[in-house]
Design a protein around this motif. Structure first.
Motif, mmCIF file in Angstrom:
data_model
loop_
_atom_site.group_PDB
_atom_site.id
_atom_site.type_symbol
_atom_site.label_atom_id
_atom_site.label_comp_id
_atom_site.label_asym_id
_atom_site.label_seq_id
_atom_site.Cartn_x
_atom_site.Cartn_y
_atom_site.Cartn_z
ATOM 1 N N UNK C 205 6.610 14.978 28.040
ATOM 2 C CA UNK C 205 6.206 13.605 28.038
ATOM 3 C C UNK C 205 5.250 13.122 26.989
ATOM 4 N N UNK C 206 4.325 14.157 26.884
ATOM 5 C CA UNK C 206 3.179 13.821 25.990
ATOM 6 C C UNK C 206 3.406 14.094 24.537
ATOM 7 N N UNK C 207 4.498 14.834 23.916
ATOM 8 C CA UNK C 207 4.632 15.201 22.642
ATOM 9 C C UNK C 207 5.263 13.821 22.018
ATOM 10 N N UNK C 208 4.905 13.350 20.872
ATOM 11 C CA UNK C 208 5.161 12.125 20.405
ATOM 12 C C UNK C 208 6.547 12.472 19.334
ATOM 13 N N UNK C 209 6.888 13.739 19.349
ATOM 14 C CA UNK C 209 7.820 14.125 18.264
ATOM 15 C C UNK C 209 8.943 14.749 18.925
ATOM 16 N N UNK C 210 9.242 14.591 20.103
ATOM 17 C CA UNK C 210 10.154 15.297 20.944
ATOM 18 C C UNK C 210 10.470 16.947 20.389
ATOM 19 N N UNK C 211 9.214 17.447 20.436
ATOM 20 C CA UNK C 211 9.522 18.778 19.994
ATOM 21 C C UNK C 211 9.786 19.687 20.890
ATOM 22 N N UNK C 212 9.486 19.212 22.307
ATOM 23 C CA UNK C 212 9.722 20.208 23.348
ATOM 24 C C UNK C 212 10.854 20.215 24.079
ATOM 25 N N UNK C 213 11.259 21.496 24.583
ATOM 26 C CA UNK C 213 12.575 21.506 25.311
ATOM 27 C C UNK C 213 12.488 22.255 26.570
ATOM 28 N N UNK C 214 13.142 22.003 27.856
ATOM 29 C CA UNK C 214 13.069 22.442 28.856
ATOM 30 C C UNK C 214 14.285 23.123 29.097
ATOM 31 N N UNK C 215 14.100 24.516 29.748
ATOM 32 C CA UNK C 215 15.111 25.307 30.167
ATOM 33 C C UNK C 215 16.030 24.860 31.478
ATOM 34 N N UNK C 216 16.791 23.969 31.494
ATOM 35 C CA UNK C 216 17.352 23.457 32.723
ATOM 36 C C UNK C 216 18.132 24.576 33.301
ATOM 37 N N UNK C 217 18.625 25.330 32.608
ATOM 38 C CA UNK C 217 19.087 26.582 33.380
ATOM 39 C C UNK C 217 18.738 27.804 32.348
ATOM 40 N N UNK C 218 19.445 29.113 33.122
ATOM 41 C CA UNK C 218 18.959 30.225 32.190
ATOM 42 C C UNK C 218 19.925 30.386 30.960
#
Ligand code: SF4
Ligand code: SF4
Lengths: 226, 416, 309
Positions: C205-218
Motif C-alpha cells: 500500500x505504501x509503495x508509490x510505484x506498484x513495485x511490490x507483489x504478493x504471493x497469493x498462492x504458491x
C-alpha cells in the motif's frame, strides 16, 4: 463545579503531555534511524560529490569491453548450384570491379540487374556516400578514407556523433555480461547489429508477453479506457 | 438473579475470590432462555463457517480472496477500520458519565466499555485474517520478534489497540469484581484508567487514520482530514450501536433507567453526524473543485472511471443512508417513546452508512486507480464474506456474553 | 433445559446444567476443530525449523548455511530441481543506479519477460516485477497511460515508460513494515526476507510505484523452467503469503553481472551501474542528460532515472 473544572483541566493536561511525549519520542527515533549511516540515504547530488574526490575502483579493470564486429565484407550468394551441387559465394568486387560506379545513384529503383527490392531509407544518402567506388570490398568515409567493413562504426559515427558518444559511454546500444569490469568482460553490439544500414530506423516489434494480474487477464482490460 | 451471587467473606484473598468471580460470571453468562441459546447457537454456527473459510484461506493461500496486487487490502481491512471506530465510539458514553457526571449514564457506561472490548477483539481478528502468514504472528511480538517501533504506524496501532483492550478489560473487570465482592469500587483504582481510556480511545482511531494518511503515494488517503473524519464517524457508529443495544436490552431483560442514556446518546449523534457530513462535504469540495489526477479516486468512487463502476452503488447507498439518518436525528420527535422503532432504524442506517463510508468507501478507492493508474476493480469474494461474517458473529458472541455478565450490575445500579 | 428458572441454585440441577453446558462446550470445541482442519494440512507443509527461523540479519554464518541447505532441499522436494542458493552481500563502495532512455524504449516488453524467467516468477500469472506503461506523447501524467497495450510497438503517438522498483533512498515501504522484514542494504537495494515477512501488505500500500507483489498462492514453475542460480534475498522461489519485489537481480549484480532486464532489452534503452564509480556509464548519463525521476514530489528519492535523448 470546581471539581469538574479541575478534572477537565487534569484531563486536558494529561492529553497534552501524552501527545507531546509520544510525538517527541517518535520523531527522535525516526531521526535516529534516518541518521544511521548504514542506511545510505544521501541524495544523488551528495553522492556525486563524494565520488568525485574519492575515486572508486576506476583503475586496474581486468576485463575488457568487447564490441562485436562484423565478420568482414559481405559475400554475395550466387543463384543456382554448380554441377557438383555446391553453392557459391563471391565478393562484391567480383561484379563491381568491372562496372562503372554511378556516384549519383540513391535508390534501387534505377537498378535492373541486381539489388532490386533492397529497401533504402537512410536520409538522402547516395550509395557511394558510404560504399567505396574504388574498392567495393570496403567502405569509405566522407573524406575518402578507406574503412574496412569490420570498422563500420567509424563510418556511422561521422554523422551519428551523438549516438557514438552515448555508445562510448555505455548509454546506447545495450550490453551483456558485466557492469563490473574487474569481475568479467562486457559485450556490446555494433551499429549494424541492430540497425539495417540501408534502412536504419529500429524495426517495429510485437509485444508477446504480458503479465496477467490476478483475475485480470489482459483481454478483460478495456483499451479504449483512456 | 442476584441471589446467585454469593458474598464472599471480607477477608478472603483475591487469589481465591477472583477465579470464583470469573467462574461465576461465566456460569451466569451461559445461563439463559431458549431464545438466548438459539441466538448463541446461531452465532456459533456462523462463526464456525467463518473459521472454516479462514482455515481454507490459510491452507490454500489468499488466492481465495478477490484482492489483487493493485487492490491489496479489501474487506478485512475495511472492517478493521470500522471496528476501531466502533471501539473508540464506545467512549462516547464514558465522556458524559465521567466528565460531566451524568448520573444516569454512570450506571450504564459499562455497556460502552464492553462494546469496546468486543470491537477490539474483532479488530485483532480482522488483522489476523488479513495476514498472508498468520503462522509468523510472533514476529510482531516485541522482544522475541522484530518490532519496527516507532517507525511503522502499524506497530503503533498494535500497541494502542492492545492497550485499549487491556484498559477496558481492567475497568470492566474491576467494576464487576467489586460488585461481586459487594464492595464499593475505589475510585483511585478505576477513575484514572477511565480518564486514560478517553484519551486512548481517541488515539486508537487517530493512529488508525495515520496508517492510511501517512502514505504519500495514495492521494485519496493523504489528507489531514482523515483522522478527524474517522473520529466523527466513530462517534456516530459507536453511539448508534449502543442505542440499538440498549433498546434491545430493555426490551429483553427489562433493565430500567436506559431511556435517559438513550436520549443523551441521540443528542450526541445529532451533532457528530452533522460534523461527519460537513467533513465529507469539505473533502469532496476539495477533490472535485480542484480536479486533476488527485480527484480520480473520488471520481471512481462516486461516478466510476472509464466505465468501471463497482463502488458506485456502495457509495450512493452510504450517502443515502447517512443523509436519511441525519434528517431523522435532527427531527426532535424522534425521541418520543412511540418512535422507538424509528430511532432504531435511524441508528441502523447511520451504522451501515458509516460502515460503507469507512470500509468499502475509504479503503478500496485508496487503491483505485492504482499507483500506476491502472483501474483494477475489487468485489469481495465469497470466502472473504464468510470470514467477515464469522468474525462479526464472534464479536456479537463476545458482546452478548459480556452484557450478560454485566446484567446484574445494570439491574441493580443502586448497589454502588 | 431452560424450561424452569430456579431462584436458588439447586445442587442436582446445578450439576445437570453443568453437564449440559459441558456437552455443548465439547460439541462446540469439536465443531471448531473440524472447521479449522484445513490448517492441519497447511501445518504439514511447514517445518519447525522454518517456523523458528530468525530474522536474516540476526542469523549467524552457520545458521545461514543451515537455512540455505534447508531451502535448497525444499526446492528439490517441491519443484524437483537442484538449485544453488547463495547469500550475495553488497560489494563495498557500490551503489546501484538504473536509468532508462525513454526516447529509445519501444515498449516491446522483453524486460518484463526476462524478469519473469530470471526471478522464478509464478508461471500461471506471468508475474514480473516490471510493468510498462504506454503513454501518449505530450504528457507525463500516468493517468493517461495503459499497461495493457498489445500488438505492434512503438505506436506513432506513444512513448513507453517501464516501471519497476525504484530502490528509493527514502523508501516508504521500509518505513511502514511492522516487523522489519524489508530493509535497504548498503548498495541501495531494498530487499525482503521472505522468511520473515508476515504478509500484511502494508508495504504494497505504501509503495508509490506498484513495485511490490504478493504471493497469493504458491508459485508454480515447471522444473525445466526454474532458474537454479539463486540468492536468499533475491530470486529463490518465494513461499506463499509473502511480499516480494525487484532486487536489481542482486544474485547477478552483486557478482558484477548486469541485471536480466537490461541484457534482454533489444533497444539498449537500459543503463545500469555503480554511481560511486566516476567512470561508470550511469555517471556519464547523470552528468550529461537531463534526467528525471518518477513522482519526485513524494520525496522517495528513487535510484532510478529516466531521460530522453
Ligand atoms: S519503489 Fe516501492 S518497493 Fe521500491 S524502494 Fe521505492 S517504495 Fe520501496
Ligand atoms: S507485507 Fe511483509 S514486507 Fe511488507 S510490510 Fe508486511 S511484513 Fe513487511
Amino acid at each position: 463545579m470546581k471539581k469538574l473544572k479541575l478534572r477537565i483541566t487534569n484531563l486536558v493536561f494529561a492529553t497534552t503531555v501524552f501527545l507531546v511525549v509520544i510525538m517527541t519520542f517518535g520523531l527522535y527515533l525516526k531521526r535516529a534511524e534516518r541518521g544511521n549511516p548504514h542506511h545510505d540515504r544521501a541524495d544523488v547530488r551528495g553522492l556525486l560529490q563524494v565520488a568525485n574526490d574519492d575515486k572508486v575502483e576506476s583503475d586496474d579493470k581486468a576485463f575488457a569491453v568487447v564490441v562485436h564486429r562484423p565478420a568482414g565484407p559481405p559475400r554475395v550468394a550466387l543463384a543456382g548450384v554448380d554441377p557438383q551441387g555446391r553453392r557459391g559465394e563471391v565478393a562484391c568486387s567480383t561484379c563491381h570491379s568491372v562496372r562503372k560506379a554511378n556516384l549519383e545513384n540513391k535508390t534501387t529503383d534505377t537498378l535492373n540487374e541486381f539489388h532490386e527490392g533492397l529497401v533504402v531509407n537512410h536520409g538522402k544518402l547516395a550509395c557511394y556516400a558510404c560504399h567505396n567506388p574504388d574498392d567495393s570490398d570496403s567502405l569509405r568515409l566522407a573524406d575518402g578514407t578507406n574503412v574496412a567493413y569490420q570498422d563500420v562504426m567509424t563510418l556511422c559515427s561521422q554523422c551519428h556523433g551523438q549516438q557514438a558518444t552515448a555508445f562510448a559511454h555505455g548509454a546506447h546500444g545495450g550490453m551483456n555480461g558485466h557492469w563490473d569490469l574487474t569481475r568479467g568482460p562486457q559485450m556490446k553490439n555494433n551499429c549494424v547489429d541492430c540497425h539495417d544500414p540501408h534502412s536504419p530506423s529500429f524495426p517495429s516489434m510485437i509485444v508477446d508477453f504480458k503479465p496477467k494480474d490476478r483475475f485480470n487477464a489482459p483481454a478483460e482490460h478495456d483499451q479504449e479506457g483512456q | 438473579m442476584s441471589s446467585l451471587t454469593a458474598t464472599p467473606s471480607e477477608n478472603e484473598s483475591h487469589i481465591t475470590s477472583y477465579p470464583k468471580f470469573v467462574g461465576r460470571s461465566l456460569w451466569l453468562a451461559t445461563e439463559g432462555s431458549l431464545a438466548f441459546y438459539a441466538w448463541m447457537t446461531m452465532l456459533t454456527a456462523v462463526f464456525l463457517v467463518g473459521a472454516n473459510a479462514w482455515a481454507n484461506q490459510v491452507a490454500g493461500g489468499m488466492i481465495g480472496t478477490n484482492m489483487t496486487d493493485q487492490v491489496s487490502w479489501g474487506l478485512y481491512i475495511a472492517n478493521f477500520t470500522f471496528m476501531v471506530g466502533l471501539a473508540a465510539g464506545g467512549v462516547m458514553m464514558v465522556i458524559p458519565a465521567y466528565l460531566y457526571h451524568d448520573r444516569k449514564m454512570h450506571d450504564v457506561v459499562i455497556i460502552g466499555e464492553l462494546l469496546a472490548i468486543a470491537a477490539i477483539v474483532m479488530c485483532l481478528m480482522f488483522v489476523v485474517a488479513d495476514l498472508g502468514r498468520p503462522d509468523r504472528f510472533w514476529h510482531l511480538l516485541p522482544l522475541i520478534g522484530k518490532f519496527n517501533f516507532p517507525i511503522s504506524m502499524l506497530t503503533w496501532d498494535v500497541i494502542v489497540l492492545n492497550g485499549y483492550l487491556l484498559l477496558n478489560l481492567h475497568i470492566c473487570g474491576y467494576l464487576l469484581y467489586m460488585r461481586f465482592l459487594g464492595r464499593k469500587p475505589n475510585p483511585t483504582w478505576y477513575i484514572p484508567f477511565v480518564m486514560l481510556s478517553i484519551v486512548w480511545a481517541i488515539s486508537i482511531h487517530t493512529i488508525t487514520a495515520f496508517l492510511y494518511c501517512g502514505l504519500g503515494g495514495r492521494p485519496f488517503w493523504n489528507t489531514a482530514l482523515l483522522a478527524p473524519r474517522f473520529l466523527a464517524s466513530a462517534f456516530v457508529s459507536g453511539p448508534a450501536f449502543i442505542i440499538v443495544a440498549m433498546v434491545f436490552i430493555k426490551r429483553i431483560t427489562g433493565v430500567g433507567g436506559l431511556d435517559q442514556p438513550i436520549a443523551t446518546l441521540t443528542k450526541i449523534i445529532r451533532v457528530t453526524i452533522l460534523i461527519n457530513l460537513l467533513m465529507v462535504a469539505s473533502e469532496l469540495f476539495t477533490e472535485f473543485y480542484t480536479g486533476g489526477s488527485h480527484a480520480s479516486a473520488a471520481k471512481y468512487l462516486f461516478f466510476g472511471l472509464h466505465g468501471k463502476t463497482a463502488l458506485v452503488p456502495w457509495t450512493w447507498t452510504a450517502i443515502g443512508l447517512n443523509l436519511t439518518a441525519a434528517a431523522l436525528f435532527l427531527w426532535p420527535g424522534l425521541l418520543a417513546f412511540r418512535w422507538r422503532p424509528l430511532l432504531v432504524a435511524a441508528c441502523c442506517m447511520a451504522f451501515v452508512g458509516a460502515w460503507i463510508e469507512k470500509g468499502m468507501g475509504l479503503i478500496i478507492p485508496g487503491f483505485v486507480p492504482s499507483t500506476l493508474h491502472e483501474i483494477v476493480e475489487y468485489v469481495p469474494s465469497q470466502l472473504e464474506w464468510k470470514v467477515t461474517v464469522g468474525i462479526w458473529a464472534f464479536g456479537l458472541m463476545v458482546f452478548t456474553i459480556a452484557i450478560k455478565t454485566a446484567l446484574p450490575t445494570l439491574k441493580n445500579p443502586a448497589k454502588y | 433445559m431452560a424450561e424452569q428458572k430456579p431462584s436458588l441454585p439447586v445442587v442436582e440441577n446445578f450439576s445437570r446444567r453443568a453437564a449440559v453446558k459441558g456437552a455443548f462446550a465439547t460439541l462446540g470445541a469439536g465443531a471448531f476443530v473440524a472447521a479449522v482442519s484445513p490448517l492441519r494440512q497447511a501445518a504439514k507443509n511447514s517445518t519447525a525449523a522454518e517456523f523458528m527461523q530468525q530474522h536474516y540479519q540476526e542469523l549467524t554464518a552457520e545458521q545461514k548455511a543451515e537455512v540455505i541447505a534447508r531451502l535448497e532441499e525444499e526446492a528439490k522436494e517441491n519443484y524437483g530441481v537442484d538449485v544453488q542458493i547463495a547469500d550475495d552481500r553488497p560489494i563495498p563502495n557500490t551503489k546501484f543506479v538504473y536509468a532508462i532512455n525513454l526516447s529509445v524504449c519501444n515498449g516491446n516488453g522483453k524486460c518484463v519477460e526476462a524478469c519473469h524467467k530470471e526471478n522464478n516468477h509464478d508461471r500461471d500469472t506471468n508475474q514480473s516485477y516490471i510493468r510498462v506503461l504506454e503513454m501518449p506523447k505530450g504528457t507525463m501524467d500516468m493517468e493517461q497511460g495503459s499497461t495493457t497495450y498489445s500488438g505492434a510497438v512503438p505506436k506513432d503517438d506513444k512513448f513507453y515508460l517501464p516501471v519497476q522498483c525504484q530502490q528509493c533512498d527514502e523508501p516508504p515501504c521500509v518505513d511502514v513494515c511492522p516487523v522489519k522484514a524489508t530493509w535497504k542494504e548498503e548498495d541501495g537495494i531494498v530487499v525482503v526476507d521472505y522468511n520473515w515477512c508476515i504478509g500484511c501488505r502494508y508495504c504494497e500500500a505504501a509503495c508509490p510505484y506498484h513495485a511490490r507483489r504478493f504471493n497469493w498462492k504458491q508459485p508454480t514453475v515447471p522444473p525445466e523452467d526454474v532458474n537454479p542460480d539463486q540468492s536468499y534475498l533475491s530470486n529463490r522461489i518465494r513461499p506463499v503469503g509473502v511480499v516480494e519485489k525487484c532486487t536489481f537481480c542482486l544474485h547477478r549484480t552483486r557478482r558484477g553481472k548486469l541485471p536480466a532486464c537490461l541484457e534482454a532489452c533489444p533497444t539498449g534503452a537500459r543503463v545500469f551501474g555503480n554511481i560511486l564509480d566516476p567512470d561508470s556509464s550511469i555517471r556519464w548519463i547523470l552528468n550529461h542528460k537531463r534526467v528525471y525521476i518518477l513522482k519526485e514530489e513524494l520525496g522517495t528519492k528513487p535510484a532510478f532515472f529516466y531521460y530522453f535523448d
